[in-house]
Design a protein around this motif. Structure first.
Motif, PDB file in Angstrom:
ATOM      1  N   GLU A 384       0.830  -1.211   0.000  1.00  0.00           N
ATOM      2  CA  GLU A 384       0.000   0.000   0.000  1.00  0.00           C
ATOM      3  C   GLU A 384       0.864   1.261   0.000  1.00  0.00           C
ATOM      4  OE1 GLU A 384      -2.366  -0.565   3.481  1.00  0.00           O
ATOM      5  OE2 GLU A 384      -3.221  -2.433   2.713  1.00  0.00           O
ATOM      6  N   GLN A 385       1.960   1.237   0.753  1.00  0.00           N
ATOM      7  CA  GLN A 385       2.858   2.393   0.789  1.00  0.00           C
ATOM      8  C   GLN A 385       3.405   2.694  -0.604  1.00  0.00           C
ATOM      9  OE1 GLN A 385       3.656   4.550   3.091  1.00  0.00           O
ATOM     10  NE2 GLN A 385       5.254   5.599   1.930  1.00  0.00           N
ATOM     11  N   GLU A 386       3.760   1.613  -1.328  1.00  0.00           N
ATOM     12  CA  GLU A 386       4.388   1.777  -2.641  1.00  0.00           C
ATOM     13  C   GLU A 386       3.374   2.107  -3.731  1.00  0.00           C
ATOM     14  OE1 GLU A 386       8.135   1.559  -4.790  1.00  0.00           O
ATOM     15  OE2 GLU A 386       7.590   1.652  -2.700  1.00  0.00           O
ATOM     16  N   TYR A 387       2.208   1.443  -3.704  1.00  0.00           N
ATOM     17  CA  TYR A 387       1.274   1.523  -4.820  1.00  0.00           C
ATOM     18  C   TYR A 387      -0.045   2.221  -4.477  1.00  0.00           C
ATOM     19  CZ  TYR A 387       4.637  -1.330  -7.164  1.00  0.00           C
ATOM     20  OH  TYR A 387       5.799  -1.780  -7.723  1.00  0.00           O
ATOM     21  N   PRO A 592      -1.640  -8.394 -11.734  1.00  0.00           N
ATOM     22  CA  PRO A 592      -1.944  -8.004 -13.115  1.00  0.00           C
ATOM     23  C   PRO A 592      -2.138  -6.502 -13.215  1.00  0.00           C
ATOM     24  CG  PRO A 592      -3.850  -9.023 -12.098  1.00  0.00           C
ATOM     25  CD  PRO A 592      -2.722  -9.185 -11.124  1.00  0.00           C
ATOM     26  N   ILE A 593      -1.708  -5.931 -14.342  1.00  0.00           N
ATOM     27  CA  ILE A 593      -1.957  -4.528 -14.632  1.00  0.00           C
ATOM     28  C   ILE A 593      -3.209  -4.454 -15.487  1.00  0.00           C
ATOM     29  CG2 ILE A 593      -1.112  -2.440 -15.746  1.00  0.00           C
ATOM     30  CD1 ILE A 593       1.697  -3.306 -15.113  1.00  0.00           C
ATOM     31  N   ASP A 604      -7.687  -8.470  -7.493  1.00  0.00           N
ATOM     32  CA  ASP A 604      -6.538  -7.720  -6.973  1.00  0.00           C
ATOM     33  C   ASP A 604      -5.648  -7.353  -8.146  1.00  0.00           C
ATOM     34  OD1 ASP A 604      -6.529  -7.982  -3.768  1.00  0.00           O
ATOM     35  OD2 ASP A 604      -7.383  -9.775  -4.677  1.00  0.00           O
ATOM     36  N   LEU A 605      -5.460  -6.079  -8.353  1.00  0.00           N
ATOM     37  CA  LEU A 605      -4.760  -5.645  -9.558  1.00  0.00           C
ATOM     38  C   LEU A 605      -4.176  -4.257  -9.380  1.00  0.00           C
ATOM     39  CD1 LEU A 605      -7.271  -3.710 -10.412  1.00  0.00           C
ATOM     40  CD2 LEU A 605      -8.048  -5.674 -11.675  1.00  0.00           C
ATOM     41  N   LEU A 606      -3.440  -3.834 -10.394  1.00  0.00           N
ATOM     42  CA  LEU A 606      -2.867  -2.494 -10.447  1.00  0.00           C
ATOM     43  C   LEU A 606      -3.512  -1.744 -11.598  1.00  0.00           C
ATOM     44  CD1 LEU A 606       0.766  -3.648  -9.871  1.00  0.00           C
ATOM     45  CD2 LEU A 606      -0.492  -2.203  -8.301  1.00  0.00           C
ATOM     46  N   VAL A 607      -3.985  -0.537 -11.317  1.00  0.00           N
ATOM     47  CA  VAL A 607      -4.693   0.262 -12.320  1.00  0.00           C
ATOM     48  C   VAL A 607      -3.806   1.435 -12.725  1.00  0.00           C
ATOM     49  CG1 VAL A 607      -6.742   1.655 -12.791  1.00  0.00           C
ATOM     50  CG2 VAL A 607      -6.923  -0.412 -11.378  1.00  0.00           C
ATOM     51  N   PRO A 608      -3.521   1.592 -14.024  1.00  0.00           N
ATOM     52  CA  PRO A 608      -2.646   2.689 -14.460  1.00  0.00           C
ATOM     53  C   PRO A 608      -3.307   4.051 -14.307  1.00  0.00           C
ATOM     54  CG  PRO A 608      -2.811   0.953 -16.135  1.00  0.00           C
ATOM     55  CD  PRO A 608      -3.892   0.701 -15.133  1.00  0.00           C
ATOM     56  N   HIS A 637       0.947   3.313 -11.120  1.00  0.00           N
ATOM     57  CA  HIS A 637       0.051   2.176 -10.902  1.00  0.00           C
ATOM     58  C   HIS A 637      -0.434   2.166  -9.459  1.00  0.00           C
ATOM     59  CE1 HIS A 637       2.439   0.941 -14.443  1.00  0.00           C
ATOM     60  NE2 HIS A 637       1.287   0.435 -14.833  1.00  0.00           N
ATOM     61  N   ARG A 638      -1.772   2.074  -9.302  1.00  0.00           N
ATOM     62  CA  ARG A 638      -2.377   2.045  -7.968  1.00  0.00           C
ATOM     63  C   ARG A 638      -2.978   0.674  -7.705  1.00  0.00           C
ATOM     64  NH1 ARG A 638      -6.729   6.261  -8.734  1.00  0.00           N
ATOM     65  NH2 ARG A 638      -6.661   5.311 -10.784  1.00  0.00           N
ATOM     66  N   TYR A 639      -2.785   0.187  -6.482  1.00  0.00           N
ATOM     67  CA  TYR A 639      -3.355  -1.106  -6.098  1.00  0.00           C
ATOM     68  C   TYR A 639      -4.846  -0.970  -5.796  1.00  0.00           C
ATOM     69  CZ  TYR A 639      -4.900  -4.958  -3.233  1.00  0.00           C
ATOM     70  OH  TYR A 639      -5.640  -5.993  -2.730  1.00  0.00           O
ATOM     71  N   TYR A 640      -5.632  -1.953  -6.266  1.00  0.00           N
ATOM     72  CA  TYR A 640      -7.060  -2.039  -5.958  1.00  0.00           C
ATOM     73  C   TYR A 640      -7.453  -3.482  -5.664  1.00  0.00           C
ATOM     74  CZ  TYR A 640      -8.103   2.664  -7.674  1.00  0.00           C
ATOM     75  OH  TYR A 640      -8.158   4.019  -7.842  1.00  0.00           O
ATOM     76  N   HIS A 641      -8.380  -3.636  -4.742  1.00  0.00           N
ATOM     77  CA  HIS A 641      -9.133  -4.888  -4.595  1.00  0.00           C
ATOM     78  C   HIS A 641     -10.561  -4.553  -5.005  1.00  0.00           C
ATOM     79  CE1 HIS A 641     -10.732  -8.637  -2.908  1.00  0.00           C
ATOM     80  NE2 HIS A 641     -11.740  -7.887  -2.494  1.00  0.00           N
ATOM     81  N   VAL A 642     -10.990  -5.048  -6.165  1.00  0.00           N
ATOM     82  CA  VAL A 642     -12.356  -4.752  -6.613  1.00  0.00           C
ATOM     83  C   VAL A 642     -13.309  -5.775  -5.998  1.00  0.00           C
ATOM     84  CG1 VAL A 642     -11.730  -3.527  -8.713  1.00  0.00           C
ATOM     85  CG2 VAL A 642     -11.910  -5.997  -8.778  1.00  0.00           C
ATOM     86  N   PHE A 643     -14.430  -5.296  -5.494  1.00  0.00           N
ATOM     87  CA  PHE A 643     -15.348  -6.119  -4.712  1.00  0.00           C
ATOM     88  C   PHE A 643     -16.373  -6.822  -5.600  1.00  0.00           C
ATOM     89  CE2 PHE A 643     -13.456  -3.764  -1.416  1.00  0.00           C
ATOM     90  CZ  PHE A 643     -13.851  -4.256  -0.173  1.00  0.00           C
TER      91      PHE A 643
END
Length: 677
Positions: A384-387, A592-593, A604-608, A637-643
């Motif tokens: 979370e700190q990084e992304y 995954p991006i 769980d992914l990274l969103v540009p 790139h931001r981390y997301y957990h989509v519900f």
């Protein structure tokens, strides 16, 4: 009132109305594009509403401008609803300002638009620079004769019996036929055990043999999909499935030629296909009719390709320009009207697993090795700190410029609260909800110092803190909101802890509204705003900018969701060997991006986030080391957990002393209103 005074009154009223629109255009340009206008005369003007992005071509605008003097340069940035003109003298530019501001012209769609001109010191537009075609990509012009083109088009019988296995009447209003094998759009694959009878048409067979002999292609395909596109239709950004087809994929573009107005010569219809690398680099490639696109290697396996659904393409204005990329030369761009396009896409079905070099985007090589995720709270915190934290700190100015319109149902929640209620906005961002209801006492908090600074500049009460430890006394809030925040926590335990923290702040009877991104971007047969944003507006709204979905996607995107199949995600945060990604490895995880504006394929992914334009007049984006440059064009790139559906509600029901009052879906978000009991 006599007729003379009545006439003066009407004229005064009209002038005031125009001045308001002039000011609105000036404000919009500064707010959303970072373009600063000046009140004194200069040689350069910005022409609001006179741009390629709202269907005004160079051939329409230039003659209008030239009536006021010698035009030294006309710069028309791609996909923007404005342009820049530089006159030889200040007197000429002042004449244009006086005579053309408020002038109506007819765009390429035949509709009237009003021009608004403002002086600028200089055109603040940087050329994109000449880029090369993606590695492994070739465009061959005039690959067939007009006679062969006519025969190929006539060979496709769109009216035959729909029981025929080769025939598919339509795909979301697009006509499609398959030969050799049926291409299955639901999974981007073919059933290798069920070849279609008849194979490829004889005419195609002879043309393919000729291309093999002349060295244009290396393998003879055994699968063909024919698509007919009307103007305004497109193809979503995607990568052809690795395990389904061999390396070489070829596409023949066919279509009628159009006669230019007032000229005897003909211009070939051409369409622009966008190729995009996972690091955000996009290369627009022009495909004239009778041209062959050959994708091999990196361009086939790593880059997404798609066609934006629109009726005009931005192309080079130079008559002698060959097919290839659309350059960043804003003095040589214009619009090309689309006609009906028929594509013949040939592939060779693969019967062995793919072993390409791009393992992280290869379904043959990643099928048995799903992404790993944080195994401890410490790893999750580091991810979370990084992304999340460092990214928002870096993009704060640009992020804030895209966040200006509150969401209606959030506003409804806040306005329904009793006057004098104490409300905490946990994860307040730039504070767009803090001033919605002046009858409330609202305090915002956010992990980003830069976003909190923006709130304070707007005279809102806001503090820097983590959503897991809000510095507010327990039971002191009548209500809380958490909009697009909890999906940034990397484990179920940390997401639950964020929910518990919201409940801790509430007094008994207090309510909380929570929004998170939804995995399901199509709900009850309707697409979310997130997916619909791919459709390019013809620019009828005069320099307005609609707020994006609550899903925090930047103002500028790669709009490639058309009428074809769902696009595959382009995974890999860390291990691309070619091209290099702008992010460093997220602990031990390989996430995954996501490809923006496409359905989600992983929770769980990274969103540009693509930095575009001016990130803010007085708020430069700070460099983020390995995360990338702060310059326009940088990708973060931001981390997301989509519900998934019911996941948020289920998490809320695990909390003690909580009642779920309402659970609903709102434009690509799962939402819950809970009450502390």
């Amino acid at each position: 009132m006599d007729s003379h005074h009545q006439s003066n009154y009407k004229r005064s009223k009209t002038e005031k109305k125009f001045l308001r629109k002039q000011m609105k255009a000036r404000h919009t340009l500064l707010r959303h594009e970072g373009i600063e206008t000046v009140s004194y005369a200069t040689q350069s003007l910005v022409v609001a509403n006179g741009g390629l992005g709202n269907s005004v071509s160079r051939k329409q605008l230039l003659p209008v401008l030239e009536k006021c003097g010698f035009v030294d340069a006309l710069l028309m940035p791609p996909n923007k609803p404005y342009s820049f003109v530089r006159y030889r003298t200040t007197e000429e530019s002042k004449k244009a300002y006086d005579t053309l501001s408020g002038k109506e012209i007819v765009d390429d769609l035949g509709q009237k638009i009003t021009l608004y001109l403002n002086f600028v010191e200089k055109a603040p537009w940087k050329e994109l620079g000449l880029q090369a075609l993606p590695p492994g990509l070739t465009v061959i012009e005039e690959i067939i004769s007009p006679e062969d083109e006519k025969m190929l088009l006539e060979s496709v019988n769109w009216t035959e019996d729909t029981d025929n296995q080769n025939f598919q009447k339509s795909l979301k209003h697009r006509r499609v036929k398959h030969f050799g094998y049926e291409f299955q759009y639901e999974n981007n694959n073919v059933d290798k055990e069920k070849p279609l009878p008849g194979g490829l048409p004889d005419l195609c067979d002879s043309i393919l043999e000729k291309w093999l002999k002349e060295g244009f292609i290396e393998h003879k395909p055994d699968q063909l999909t024919v698509n007919q596109y009307e103007p305004g239709q497109g193809i979503p950004a995607h990568i052809d499935t690795h395990s389904a087809f061999e390396d070489e994929i070829i596409s023949l573009s066919l279509g009628s030629e159009t006669r230019l107005e007032g000229q005897m010569r003909k211009r070939k219809n051409q369409i622009v296909m966008d190729f995009k690398h996972p690091n955000g680099v996009t290369v627009p490639v022009m495909l004239p009719c009778r041209s062959l696109l050959v994708m091999t290697g990196e361009s086939r396996y790593l880059w997404t390709h798609g066609i934006t659904p629109r009726k005009f393409d931005t192309v080079q204005a130079s008559r002698g320009h060959k097919s290839g990329i659309v350059t960043g030369d804003v003095e040589d761009l214009t619009l090309s009207k689309r006609g009906i396009r028929t594509s013949f896409t040939f592939r060779k079905v693969r019967h062995t697993p793919c072993n390409c070099r791009y393992s992280l985007v290869c379904d043959s090589q990643t099928k048995e090795t799903p992404p790993s995720f944080p195994e401890s709270d410490r790893e999750a915190s580091r991810l979370e700190q990084e992304y999340v934290h460092r990214v928002y700190e870096g993009i704060a100015g640009h992020f804030s410029s895209t966040r200006h319109t509150p969401w209606p149902r959030v506003v409804e929640f806040l306005k329904a609260l009793p006057s004098g209620s104490v409300v905490a906005d946990v994860g307040c961002g730039n504070g767009k909800y803090l001033g919605v209801n002046e009858e409330l006492y609202m305090i915002g908090c956010d992990r980003s110092q830069s976003l909190v600074d923006i709130c304070r500049e707007r005279r809102y009460q806001a503090v820097v803190c983590d959503a897991l430890a809000v510095p507010v006394r327990s039971g002191s809030c009548d209500a809380c909101i958490s909009i697009a925040v909890i999906h940034h926590f990397a484990t179920a335990e940390r997401r639950a802890a964020a929910l518990r923290e919201l409940v801790r702040l509430l007094r008994p009877g207090g309510k909380a509204l929570i929004y998170v991104w939804a995995m399901e971007q199509e709900h009850n047969k309707k697409k979310s705003k997130y997916l619909r944003e791919n459709r390019v507006s013809p620019g009828r709204e005069e320099l307005t900018s609609n707020e994006m979905s609550a899903q925090e996607v930047p103002a500028k995107h790669t709009p490639d969701l058309g009428s074809q199949d769902s696009a595959r995600p382009v995974p890999s945060i860390s291990d691309f060997q070619e091209g290099g990604c702008d992010s460093r490895k997220a602990t031990s995880s390989k996430l995954p991006i996501h490809t923006n504006r496409t359905p989600f394929h992983s929770q769980d992914l990274l969103v540009p986030w693509h930095v575009t334009g001016n990130p803010g007049k007085d708020r430069p984006v700070e460099p983020l080391g390995a995360l990338g440059s702060s310059d326009p064009g940088a990708v973060f790139h931001r981390y997301y957990h989509v519900f998934r559906e019911a996941e948020l509600e289920a998490a809320c029901r695990t909390l003690s002393d909580v009642s779920v009052l309402q659970s609903y879906y709102d434009q690509g978000n799962w939402c819950v209103i809970l009450q502390k009991v």
